[in-house]
Scaffold this motif. Structure first.
Motif, PDB file in Angstrom:
ATOM      1  N   LYS A  66     -17.473 -20.985  27.833  1.00  0.00           N
ATOM      2  CA  LYS A  66     -16.853 -19.983  26.967  1.00  0.00           C
ATOM      3  C   LYS A  66     -15.531 -20.476  26.383  1.00  0.00           C
ATOM      4  O   LYS A  66     -14.973 -19.841  25.492  1.00  0.00           O
ATOM      5  N   TYR A  67     -15.050 -21.613  26.858  1.00  0.00           N
ATOM      6  CA  TYR A  67     -13.788 -22.180  26.375  1.00  0.00           C
ATOM      7  C   TYR A  67     -13.988 -23.180  25.236  1.00  0.00           C
ATOM      8  O   TYR A  67     -13.075 -23.910  24.901  1.00  0.00           O
ATOM      9  N   ARG A  68     -15.160 -23.224  24.620  1.00  0.00           N
ATOM     10  CA  ARG A  68     -15.435 -24.235  23.596  1.00  0.00           C
ATOM     11  C   ARG A  68     -14.483 -24.145  22.401  1.00  0.00           C
ATOM     12  O   ARG A  68     -14.278 -25.139  21.713  1.00  0.00           O
ATOM     13  N   ASN A  69     -13.874 -22.982  22.166  1.00  0.00           N
ATOM     14  CA  ASN A  69     -12.926 -22.864  21.058  1.00  0.00           C
ATOM     15  C   ASN A  69     -11.602 -23.569  21.352  1.00  0.00           C
ATOM     16  O   ASN A  69     -10.773 -23.716  20.461  1.00  0.00           O
ATOM     17  N   LEU A  70     -11.405 -24.011  22.591  1.00  0.00           N
ATOM     18  CA  LEU A  70     -10.204 -24.775  22.935  1.00  0.00           C
ATOM     19  C   LEU A  70     -10.369 -26.270  22.640  1.00  0.00           C
ATOM     20  O   LEU A  70      -9.405 -27.024  22.720  1.00  0.00           O
ATOM     21  N   LEU A  71     -11.575 -26.714  22.302  1.00  0.00           N
ATOM     22  CA  LEU A  71     -11.846 -28.139  22.071  1.00  0.00           C
ATOM     23  C   LEU A  71     -10.893 -28.799  21.061  1.00  0.00           C
ATOM     24  O   LEU A  71     -10.456 -29.923  21.296  1.00  0.00           O
ATOM     25  N   PRO A  72     -10.547 -28.165  19.936  1.00  0.00           N
ATOM     26  CA  PRO A  72      -9.649 -28.837  18.981  1.00  0.00           C
ATOM     27  C   PRO A  72      -8.274 -29.164  19.556  1.00  0.00           C
ATOM     28  O   PRO A  72      -7.548 -29.991  19.003  1.00  0.00           O
ATOM     29  N   LEU A  73      -7.890 -28.547  20.671  1.00  0.00           N
ATOM     30  CA  LEU A  73      -6.581 -28.815  21.266  1.00  0.00           C
ATOM     31  C   LEU A  73      -6.564 -30.114  22.068  1.00  0.00           C
ATOM     32  O   LEU A  73      -5.499 -30.622  22.399  1.00  0.00           O
ATOM     33  N   PHE A  74      -7.727 -30.664  22.379  1.00  0.00           N
ATOM     34  CA  PHE A  74      -7.809 -31.867  23.200  1.00  0.00           C
ATOM     35  C   PHE A  74      -7.916 -33.102  22.312  1.00  0.00           C
ATOM     36  O   PHE A  74      -8.985 -33.667  22.122  1.00  0.00           O
ATOM     37  N   VAL A  75      -6.775 -33.527  21.751  1.00  0.00           N
ATOM     38  CA  VAL A  75      -6.754 -34.696  20.870  1.00  0.00           C
ATOM     39  C   VAL A  75      -5.847 -35.792  21.408  1.00  0.00           C
ATOM     40  O   VAL A  75      -5.860 -36.902  20.912  1.00  0.00           O
ATOM     41  N   CYS A  76      -5.042 -35.500  22.388  1.00  0.00           N
ATOM     42  CA  CYS A  76      -4.111 -36.482  22.925  1.00  0.00           C
ATOM     43  C   CYS A  76      -4.073 -36.325  24.442  1.00  0.00           C
ATOM     44  O   CYS A  76      -4.986 -35.778  25.030  1.00  0.00           O
ATOM     45  N   ARG A  77      -3.010 -36.789  25.069  1.00  0.00           N
ATOM     46  CA  ARG A  77      -2.873 -36.603  26.518  1.00  0.00           C
ATOM     47  C   ARG A  77      -2.592 -35.136  26.790  1.00  0.00           C
ATOM     48  O   ARG A  77      -1.609 -34.585  26.319  1.00  0.00           O
ATOM     49  N   ASN A  78      -3.471 -34.513  27.548  1.00  0.00           N
ATOM     50  CA  ASN A  78      -3.349 -33.086  27.818  1.00  0.00           C
ATOM     51  C   ASN A  78      -3.284 -32.829  29.314  1.00  0.00           C
ATOM     52  O   ASN A  78      -3.713 -33.649  30.121  1.00  0.00           O
ATOM     53  N   LEU A  79      -2.764 -31.673  29.629  1.00  0.00           N
ATOM     54  CA  LEU A  79      -2.863 -31.167  30.981  1.00  0.00           C
ATOM     55  C   LEU A  79      -3.182 -29.688  30.897  1.00  0.00           C
ATOM     56  O   LEU A  79      -2.896 -29.025  29.895  1.00  0.00           O
ATOM     57  N   LEU A  80      -3.823 -29.195  31.928  1.00  0.00           N
ATOM     58  CA  LEU A  80      -4.209 -27.787  31.995  1.00  0.00           C
ATOM     59  C   LEU A  80      -3.312 -27.078  32.995  1.00  0.00           C
ATOM     60  O   LEU A  80      -3.012 -27.619  34.061  1.00  0.00           O
ATOM     61  N   LEU A  81      -2.903 -25.881  32.649  1.00  0.00           N
ATOM     62  CA  LEU A  81      -2.207 -24.994  33.579  1.00  0.00           C
ATOM     63  C   LEU A  81      -3.175 -23.855  33.841  1.00  0.00           C
ATOM     64  O   LEU A  81      -3.522 -23.114  32.921  1.00  0.00           O
ATOM     65  N   VAL A  82      -3.632 -23.730  35.080  1.00  0.00           N
ATOM     66  CA  VAL A  82      -4.655 -22.743  35.410  1.00  0.00           C
ATOM     67  C   VAL A  82      -4.161 -21.821  36.507  1.00  0.00           C
ATOM     68  O   VAL A  82      -3.372 -22.214  37.365  1.00  0.00           O
ATOM     69  N   SER A  83      -4.643 -20.572  36.435  1.00  0.00           N
ATOM     70  CA  SER A  83      -4.244 -19.582  37.431  1.00  0.00           C
ATOM     71  C   SER A  83      -5.329 -18.517  37.552  1.00  0.00           C
ATOM     72  O   SER A  83      -5.932 -18.127  36.549  1.00  0.00           O
ATOM     73  N   PRO A  84      -5.559 -18.017  38.768  1.00  0.00           N
ATOM     74  CA  PRO A  84      -6.513 -16.917  38.931  1.00  0.00           C
ATOM     75  C   PRO A  84      -5.943 -15.590  38.446  1.00  0.00           C
ATOM     76  O   PRO A  84      -6.640 -14.594  38.382  1.00  0.00           O
TER      77      PRO A  84
END
Length: 186
Positions: A66-84
């Protein structure tokens, strides 16, 4: 043929995404190790985990989720901040002190947000405050209605009390009050 390590990493990314209400994508520029440790510590205090991901690992997982709309943001070195949970306000406060980590966008409660959207979301009042305001507004109307409904019987009681008092002043309950005698004119 795909190697086992890549499959393991993809499975871990799927598990992290599946158990998170907030997934923020940040652009990561080089940062001194002690600053990274400090940032992770402050984020962890708010139940936010920092996940370093390789684009070639995360892109196939995102494409099937369901996160496929976030794909354009992954173009360089990325990190994810995740939380429940969805502690956007606290995340922004920590990231404000780390200019090497730029928030690009996020998915909070199944809603894709830009950086401005995350900032707007962080300014929203808490759920508990909204619930309290709703309960107060909903209880105001019935209490107002109740006071209006009680006003009629109170007024009727006051009128009946006044009528009884006047009847008692005249002396007999069956007779109307006496009028003073009038002079008869010729």
């Amino acid at each position: 043929q795909e190697d086992g390590y890549a499959r393991l990493l993809r499975r871990q990314v799927q598990e992290v995404l599946g158990s998170s209400r907030m997934v923020a994508v940040c652009q990561y520029n080089s940062l001194p190790d002690e600053d990274m440790v400090t940032m992770r510590h402050y984020l962890r205090k708010h139940n936010i985990e920092v996940k370093f991901v390789l684009n070639e690992i995360v892109r196939p997982v995102l494409a099937q989720s369901k996160y496929r709309n976030l794909l354009p943001l992954f173009v360089c070195r990325n990190l994810l901040l995740v939380s429940p949970e969805s502690p956007a306000r606290e995340m922004l406060r920590v990231l404000k002190g780390v200019p090497q980590v730029n928030l690009l966008g996020a998915c909070i409660d199944d809603t894709i947000l830009s950086r401005q959207g995350v900032e707007s979301f962080a300014r929203l009042p808490s759920l508990e405050l909204c619930q309290g305001q709703t309960v107060a507004a909903l209880s105001l109307l019935p209490s107002h209605t109740s006071s209006l409904l009680q006003r009629g019987p109170l007024l009727l009681t006051a009128l009946l009390d006044e009528h009884i008092r006047r009847l008692q002043d005249t002396g007999s309950p069956g007779e109307p009050p006496q009028e003073p005698p009038q002079e008869q004119g010729t």
